[in-house]
Design a protein around this motif. Structure first.
Motif, PDB file in Angstrom:
ATOM      1  N   UNK A   1       1.086  -1.143  -0.193  1.00  0.00           N
ATOM      2  CA  UNK A   1       0.027  -0.165   0.115  1.00  0.00           C
ATOM      3  C   UNK A   1       0.836   1.210  -0.164  1.00  0.00           C
ATOM      4  N   UNK A   2       1.902   1.300   0.824  1.00  0.00           N
ATOM      5  CA  UNK A   2       2.985   2.352   0.642  1.00  0.00           C
ATOM      6  C   UNK A   2       3.595   2.638  -0.792  1.00  0.00           C
ATOM      7  N   UNK A   3       3.900   1.374  -1.315  1.00  0.00           N
ATOM      8  CA  UNK A   3       4.438   1.527  -2.641  1.00  0.00           C
ATOM      9  C   UNK A   3       3.356   2.138  -3.499  1.00  0.00           C
ATOM     10  N   UNK A   4       2.275   1.730  -3.679  1.00  0.00           N
ATOM     11  CA  UNK A   4       1.038   1.992  -4.363  1.00  0.00           C
ATOM     12  C   UNK A   4       0.922   3.629  -4.304  1.00  0.00           C
ATOM     13  N   UNK A   5       1.306   4.034  -2.984  1.00  0.00           N
ATOM     14  CA  UNK A   5       0.903   5.721  -2.822  1.00  0.00           C
ATOM     15  C   UNK A   5       2.047   6.472  -3.384  1.00  0.00           C
ATOM     16  N   UNK A   6       3.118   6.065  -3.936  1.00  0.00           N
ATOM     17  CA  UNK A   6       4.273   6.725  -4.626  1.00  0.00           C
ATOM     18  C   UNK A   6       5.442   5.988  -4.535  1.00  0.00           C
ATOM     19  N   UNK A   7       6.218   5.696  -5.543  1.00  0.00           N
ATOM     20  CA  UNK A   7       7.312   5.021  -5.564  1.00  0.00           C
ATOM     21  C   UNK A   7       8.274   5.503  -6.933  1.00  0.00           C
ATOM     22  N   UNK A   8       9.579   5.249  -6.764  1.00  0.00           N
ATOM     23  CA  UNK A   8      10.549   5.687  -7.845  1.00  0.00           C
ATOM     24  C   UNK A   8      10.213   4.821  -8.893  1.00  0.00           C
ATOM     25  N   UNK A   9      10.264   5.400 -10.178  1.00  0.00           N
ATOM     26  CA  UNK A   9      10.071   4.574 -11.401  1.00  0.00           C
ATOM     27  C   UNK A   9      11.006   3.486 -11.477  1.00  0.00           C
TER      28      UNK A   9
END
Length: 464
Positions: free
Chosen positions: A384-392
């Motif tokens: 869920x953390x990854x889905x909220x914003x991650x490095x391309x």
């Protein structure tokens, strides 16, 4: 409604609240106490109270319970749900059962969902309702997850949770609600940072209570559930049988470098509790990095093998008693000990030291960090953390899953490991090293920091 204010004892690492309730006659009730009773006992002693009752809402999955010790050491009467069949002496309550506490009393409400046996406890002052302990049922802005017992019970228990919350909504709006699980707890399915609430506030603002009917509730509840530590499947049975009562506070026995080397050769695990930078600068080969902080117990229970001896490496300013107490909280009662003298003693005795790279935003802004920027990024946060914003291009491998992966499932080549601050990234880096990856760097920062330093916007959405 009489004002009764239980004293909360909050464990921010586990995301739980135990409660101490003054019964008005020099005695107190402890609700859902953890095994580490130091703070609870200090609160009781400061008020001149003897803990006479140790009450549980359910068989806890996230920590070893303290009720057995309160019974053995302080003579407290253990009170718990009739369902669950604890293997030690206790007073069993079922739905509607009442416990007289003098000026106060408890009435049990069967509120299954988080677990089949779960009870909430209404607190009465005379005939007046003063509040309710809801354990893992109704929480602030959410409800307890229902997937901890067994996969096949997840949906039936979610339906039970729906009906339990509807039953609780029959209480007056002004009723204070004192949950056990809260922000930071893997037993929770979401929610906010506050620890207590009221029935009216939840009726108006809890998203799960704004949904139209049981099916919508079940769908929304299940959608909020992420992964959880493996030890959650093991601890309810430990708590049902009754955990061992520790005769004295847990401690870390000193071990020489030679003793540690022999233990490791026989299969022991080394857990390095030092800060990230110290671990990166040099550590015992194969050690798992779990920096000592509030959530140490959770990650120790998740990443360490409970069936092999455990050796701790700590910094000189870290409290060995606090580390041992945190380990006991998740069932690691007696670690093999600690490396006496730390890494200095290890290297002085000829021990090899492994190393990990360490990168921060200042380094990323430097042209010399080009190799780091081009390495494969492994994001070890929850999905869920990854889905909220991650490095391309970042690969999402949750930290809790890394220990069970073999080399064929892991990326090759240079790897930069990332989380939200750096501590979980160090844990991930250590597990990747154990799996055979040589070129591993820990990023001390969050994806947002990486984006700011490199000019790369973050990507949202789940892993593909």
């Amino acid at each position: 409604m009489d004002a009764i204010t239980p004293i909360p004892v909050v464990d921010e690492g586990l995301g739980n609240s135990s409660y101490l309730l003054d019964l008005g006659d020099g005695t107190a009730l402890a609700l859902d106490p953890e095994r580490d009773l130091r703070t609870l006992r200090a609160e009781a002693a400061a008020r001149g109270l003897r803990i006479a009752y140790a009450v549980e809402t359910h068989l806890h999955a996230d920590f070893i319970s303290g009720v057995a010790e309160l019974a053995a050491v302080e003579g407290a009467e253990v009170v718990a749900p009739q369902v669950g069949e604890r293997a030690f002496r206790y007073t069993a309550l079922e739905d509607g059962g009442r416990l007289d506490l003098g000026r106060l009393s408890l009435r049990a409400l069967h509120t299954p969902g988080h677990s089949p046996e779960h009870l909430s406890y209404l607190v009465y002052a005379g005939e007046d309702l003063a509040g309710i302990f809801t354990g893992g049922s109704l929480m602030v802005g959410t409800a307890g997850r229902t997937d901890l017992v067994a996969p096949e019970q997840t949906i039936p228990l979610a339906r039970d949770q729906y009906h339990s919350l509807q039953r609780l909504m029959e209480l007056p709006d002004e009723t204070p609600v004192w949950p056990t699980h809260g922000a930071g707890s893997f037993c929770s399915s979401g929610g906010g940072a506050e620890r207590t609430t009221t029935i009216g506030r939840e009726r108006r603002g809890n998203p799960l209570l704004q949904l139209d009917g049981e099916e919508a509730f079940v769908e929304a509840l299940l959608a909020q559930m992420g992964t959880f530590p493996d030890y959650f499947r093991r601890l309810p049975e430990v708590n049902r049988r009754g955990p061992a009562v520790l005769a004295e506070p847990p401690a870390l026995a000193p071990l020489t470098a030679e003793q540690v080397r022999a233990l490791v050769a026989d299969g022991a695990q080394v857990v390095d509790a030092r800060p990230v930078a110290e671990f990166a600068a040099g550590h015992v080969p194969g050690a798992i990095s779990i920096p000592f902080r509030k959530v140490f117990a959770v990650w120790l229970g998740w990443l360490a093998d409970p069936d092999v001896p455990l050796v701790i490496v700590r910094g000189g300013d870290q409290d060995p008693e606090a580390i041992a107490a945190a380990a006991a909280l998740v069932g690691v009662d007696r670690p093999a000990g600690e490396l006496s003298g730390g890494m200095d003693a290890w290297t002085a005795a000829g021990g090899e030291a492994a190393h990990a790279g360490l990168a921060d935003t200042a380094g990323l802004a430097d042209a010399s960090a080009e190799g780091v920027q081009e390495a494969r990024i492994v994001d070890v946060r929850q999905a869920s953390e990854y889905a909220d914003g991650h490095v391309p291009g970042a690969l999402n491998l949750e930290l809790g899953a890394l220990a069970g992966m073999d080399a064929g499932q892991l990326p090759g080549g240079p790897v930069v490991v990332m989380c939200a601050h750096g501590e979980r990234a160090a844990g991930g880096a250590s597990l990747l090293q154990r799996a055979g990856l040589a070129d591993v760097t820990v990023f001390k920062g969050a994806p947002e920091d990486w984006a700011a330093a490199t000019g790369q916007p973050l990507v949202t959405g789940p892993a593909r």
